[in-house]
Design a protein around this motif. Structure first.
Motif, PDB file in Angstrom:
ATOM      1  N   UNK A 234      21.059 -24.658 -35.683  1.00  0.00           N
ATOM      2  CA  UNK A 234      19.864 -24.352 -35.203  1.00  0.00           C
ATOM      3  C   UNK A 234      19.154 -25.888 -34.617  1.00  0.00           C
ATOM      4  N   UNK A 235      19.326 -26.050 -33.244  1.00  0.00           N
ATOM      5  CA  UNK A 235      18.855 -27.274 -32.899  1.00  0.00           C
ATOM      6  C   UNK A 235      17.413 -27.378 -32.209  1.00  0.00           C
ATOM      7  N   UNK A 236      16.663 -26.605 -32.570  1.00  0.00           N
ATOM      8  CA  UNK A 236      15.303 -26.582 -32.032  1.00  0.00           C
ATOM      9  C   UNK A 236      14.514 -27.807 -32.887  1.00  0.00           C
ATOM     10  N   UNK A 237      13.917 -28.591 -32.072  1.00  0.00           N
ATOM     11  CA  UNK A 237      12.984 -29.601 -32.732  1.00  0.00           C
ATOM     12  C   UNK A 237      11.762 -29.032 -33.289  1.00  0.00           C
ATOM     13  N   UNK A 238      11.177 -29.682 -34.227  1.00  0.00           N
ATOM     14  CA  UNK A 238       9.810 -29.361 -34.633  1.00  0.00           C
ATOM     15  C   UNK A 238       8.879 -29.710 -33.475  1.00  0.00           C
ATOM     16  N   UNK A 239       7.980 -28.685 -33.006  1.00  0.00           N
ATOM     17  CA  UNK A 239       7.028 -28.821 -31.978  1.00  0.00           C
ATOM     18  C   UNK A 239       5.785 -28.940 -32.668  1.00  0.00           C
ATOM     19  N   UNK A 240       5.101 -30.113 -31.953  1.00  0.00           N
ATOM     20  CA  UNK A 240       3.772 -30.109 -32.534  1.00  0.00           C
ATOM     21  C   UNK A 240       2.854 -29.397 -31.860  1.00  0.00           C
ATOM     22  N   UNK A 241       3.242 -28.753 -30.703  1.00  0.00           N
ATOM     23  CA  UNK A 241       2.250 -27.694 -30.018  1.00  0.00           C
ATOM     24  C   UNK A 241       2.834 -26.369 -30.003  1.00  0.00           C
ATOM     25  N   UNK A 242       2.142 -25.302 -30.429  1.00  0.00           N
ATOM     26  CA  UNK A 242       2.765 -24.002 -30.311  1.00  0.00           C
ATOM     27  C   UNK A 242       1.611 -23.154 -29.664  1.00  0.00           C
ATOM     28  N   UNK A 243       1.811 -23.062 -28.454  1.00  0.00           N
ATOM     29  CA  UNK A 243       0.575 -22.086 -27.801  1.00  0.00           C
ATOM     30  C   UNK A 243       0.853 -20.897 -28.164  1.00  0.00           C
ATOM     31  N   UNK A 244      -0.421 -20.084 -28.510  1.00  0.00           N
ATOM     32  CA  UNK A 244      -0.463 -18.665 -29.001  1.00  0.00           C
ATOM     33  C   UNK A 244       0.223 -17.934 -27.700  1.00  0.00           C
ATOM     34  N   UNK A 245       0.855 -16.881 -28.048  1.00  0.00           N
ATOM     35  CA  UNK A 245       1.378 -16.045 -26.873  1.00  0.00           C
ATOM     36  C   UNK A 245       0.534 -14.931 -26.237  1.00  0.00           C
ATOM     37  N   UNK A 246      -0.603 -14.688 -27.295  1.00  0.00           N
ATOM     38  CA  UNK A 246      -1.630 -13.746 -26.652  1.00  0.00           C
ATOM     39  C   UNK A 246      -2.804 -14.063 -27.498  1.00  0.00           C
ATOM     40  N   UNK A 247      -4.038 -13.501 -26.990  1.00  0.00           N
ATOM     41  CA  UNK A 247      -5.420 -13.673 -27.571  1.00  0.00           C
ATOM     42  C   UNK A 247      -5.978 -12.342 -27.286  1.00  0.00           C
ATOM     43  N   UNK A 248      -6.709 -12.030 -28.373  1.00  0.00           N
ATOM     44  CA  UNK A 248      -7.302 -10.799 -28.318  1.00  0.00           C
ATOM     45  C   UNK A 248      -8.282 -10.480 -29.761  1.00  0.00           C
ATOM     46  N   UNK A 249      -8.589  -9.188 -29.881  1.00  0.00           N
ATOM     47  CA  UNK A 249      -9.255  -8.790 -31.227  1.00  0.00           C
ATOM     48  C   UNK A 249      -9.072  -7.322 -31.359  1.00  0.00           C
ATOM     49  N   UNK A 250      -9.195  -6.862 -32.544  1.00  0.00           N
ATOM     50  CA  UNK A 250      -9.168  -5.446 -33.012  1.00  0.00           C
ATOM     51  C   UNK A 250     -10.173  -5.094 -33.791  1.00  0.00           C
ATOM     52  N   UNK A 251     -10.496  -3.805 -34.061  1.00  0.00           N
ATOM     53  CA  UNK A 251     -11.352  -3.387 -35.047  1.00  0.00           C
ATOM     54  C   UNK A 251     -10.855  -2.120 -35.647  1.00  0.00           C
ATOM     55  N   UNK A 252     -11.201  -2.007 -36.925  1.00  0.00           N
ATOM     56  CA  UNK A 252     -10.853  -0.802 -37.963  1.00  0.00           C
ATOM     57  C   UNK A 252     -12.329  -0.128 -38.068  1.00  0.00           C
ATOM     58  N   UNK A 253     -12.304   1.029 -37.782  1.00  0.00           N
ATOM     59  CA  UNK A 253     -13.571   1.992 -37.756  1.00  0.00           C
ATOM     60  C   UNK A 253     -13.782   2.410 -39.181  1.00  0.00           C
ATOM     61  N   UNK A 254     -14.975   2.577 -39.745  1.00  0.00           N
ATOM     62  CA  UNK A 254     -15.482   3.244 -41.167  1.00  0.00           C
ATOM     63  C   UNK A 254     -14.807   4.641 -40.986  1.00  0.00           C
ATOM     64  N   UNK A 255     -15.200   5.226 -39.838  1.00  0.00           N
ATOM     65  CA  UNK A 255     -14.833   6.622 -39.732  1.00  0.00           C
ATOM     66  C   UNK A 255     -14.087   6.683 -38.498  1.00  0.00           C
ATOM     67  N   UNK A 256     -13.040   7.850 -38.448  1.00  0.00           N
ATOM     68  CA  UNK A 256     -12.148   7.957 -37.334  1.00  0.00           C
ATOM     69  C   UNK A 256     -13.001   8.488 -35.897  1.00  0.00           C
ATOM     70  N   UNK A 257     -12.698   7.875 -34.856  1.00  0.00           N
ATOM     71  CA  UNK A 257     -13.334   8.157 -33.722  1.00  0.00           C
ATOM     72  C   UNK A 257     -12.196   9.014 -32.844  1.00  0.00           C
ATOM     73  N   UNK A 258     -12.888  10.056 -32.344  1.00  0.00           N
ATOM     74  CA  UNK A 258     -12.078  11.131 -31.475  1.00  0.00           C
ATOM     75  C   UNK A 258     -12.998  11.256 -30.216  1.00  0.00           C
ATOM     76  N   UNK A 259     -14.325  11.157 -29.994  1.00  0.00           N
ATOM     77  CA  UNK A 259     -14.910  11.491 -28.823  1.00  0.00           C
ATOM     78  C   UNK A 259     -14.722  10.563 -27.803  1.00  0.00           C
TER      79      UNK A 259
END
Length: 357
Positions: A234-259
């Protein structure tokens, strides 16, 4: 040509980090099976204590499944601001030993200690000193793997968990890898592992016995990584910067939504939270991905990429709504929605390490 300088790499991995923090701060939880995240009724386990893992409770497991496996499981709400603060404290310890630090998450990082800043004499002693500092200053334990490259150091850190240390010198690297199941290789997911097993590849030794052309036939762009990994390379160096591949958010609901209208309203709230993070990062991307989890925990993702970057929240939500509309109706109900932006402008297209699934 002269041989390249032999690197000395440490992979530090906190032991059951979130759960251990909760057990540290709440003496009543010590020695008990603890799950961070979720609840007795719904949600997903974010982390599990070692006492819970004995029963097969794992992160990303639905709470109802975890409770079925361990009826005495104690659910604790996550305190991410606390975990982040402790993570920063640990990184401060790392900086006393090296400037070459590559964080992978809040609870693990690679360190290049080829330069012996503290004159401790070896990478092993450096790892021991780091683990002792973490224990003394945070009251938490960490495991560490020490080797000549990142691939083996990460494997080694898991070898003697919890609160363990494993050192794999260059002369032992290939033999160490040969004796491990390929399922443990970083980047080899369950699906790929099953494909390998169908081809008679169960251990690192089995993988090493296959030619590069064979691996290219079956694993295409990941063949070179697998070929070298099986040889302890494995020839990869230690990289001091690892930019995120994605940015977002998610939410789990108290009750299931279907409407449909309720789902669109919920997605708008998720998009608002996601866009706040995107603005904070000050970036723009071309790909919007929707994540939808059904009541029975079936999880679907849909993505759409565009030639031009998504530059405003309204467009971000519009694309997300289109993806959501394509998955409706959902009569069984939705328990989670997520929306992310990726394909950032100026981002390298090749991943730092293959993700094989």
């Amino acid at each position: 040509m002269a041989d390249p300088v032999l690197r000395k790499i440490i992979h530090v991995d906190m032991d059951a980090f979130f759960a251990s923090v909760e057990q540290r701060d709440r003496p009543d939880l010590r020695g008990r099976p603890v799950a961070v995240g979720g609840s007795r009724a719904r949600g997903v386990v974010a982390a599990a204590s070692y006492e819970a893992r004995v029963f097969g409770v794992r992160s990303a497991m639905p709470s109802v499944t975890a409770l079925r496996r361990c009826p005495d499981l104690v659910f604790v709400s996550p305190r991410f601001e606390v975990y982040h603060a402790i993570s920063q404290q640990i990184r401060g310890i790392f900086r006393d030993f090296t400037d070459l630090i590559e964080p992978l998450s809040l609870d693990e990082a690679y360190l290049d200690v080829t330069l012996d800043r503290r004159a401790l004499g070896s990478a092993r002693r450096t790892a021991e000193a780091i683990r002792a500092r973490i224990a003394a200053e945070t009251g938490l334990t960490a495991s560490a793997g020490v080797s000549y490259n990142k691939f083996i150091a990460k494997l080694a850190s898991d070898q003697n968990k919890p609160d363990g240390l494993c050192v794999i010198p260059p002369a032992a690297g290939a033999a160490f890898v040969a004796g491990l199941p390929v399922r443990r290789f970083h980047g080899v997911g369950p699906v790929t592992a099953r494909r390998m097993e169908a081809l008679g590849i169960v251990t690192g030794a089995d993988l090493r016995a296959r030619s590069l052309s064979f691996l290219e036939t079956h694993f295409r762009s990941h063949a070179r990584y697998l070929y070298e990994a099986a040889r302890g390379e494995d020839h990869r160096p230690v990289r001091t910067s690892r930019p995120a591949k994605s940015v977002g958010a998610e939410r789990t609901f108290e009750t299931n939504l279907s409407d449909p209208d309720e789902l669109r309203t919920a997605l708008a709230r998720v998009a608002d939270a996601a866009w706040t993070r995107i603005e904070r990062r000050d970036t723009r991307g071309r790909t919007v991905t929707l994540k939808l989890r059904h009541a029975d925990f079936r999880t679907l993702t849909r993505a759409r990429s565009h030639a031009r970057p998504v530059t405003d929240q309204a467009r971000f939500l519009e694309i997300g709504q289109t993806l959501l509309d394509g998955l409706m109706p959902v009569p069984d109900g939705v328990r989670l929605l997520g929306l992310t932006l990726s394909g950032f402008v100026g981002e390298e297209q090749a991943p730092e390490q293959p993700a094989l699934f």
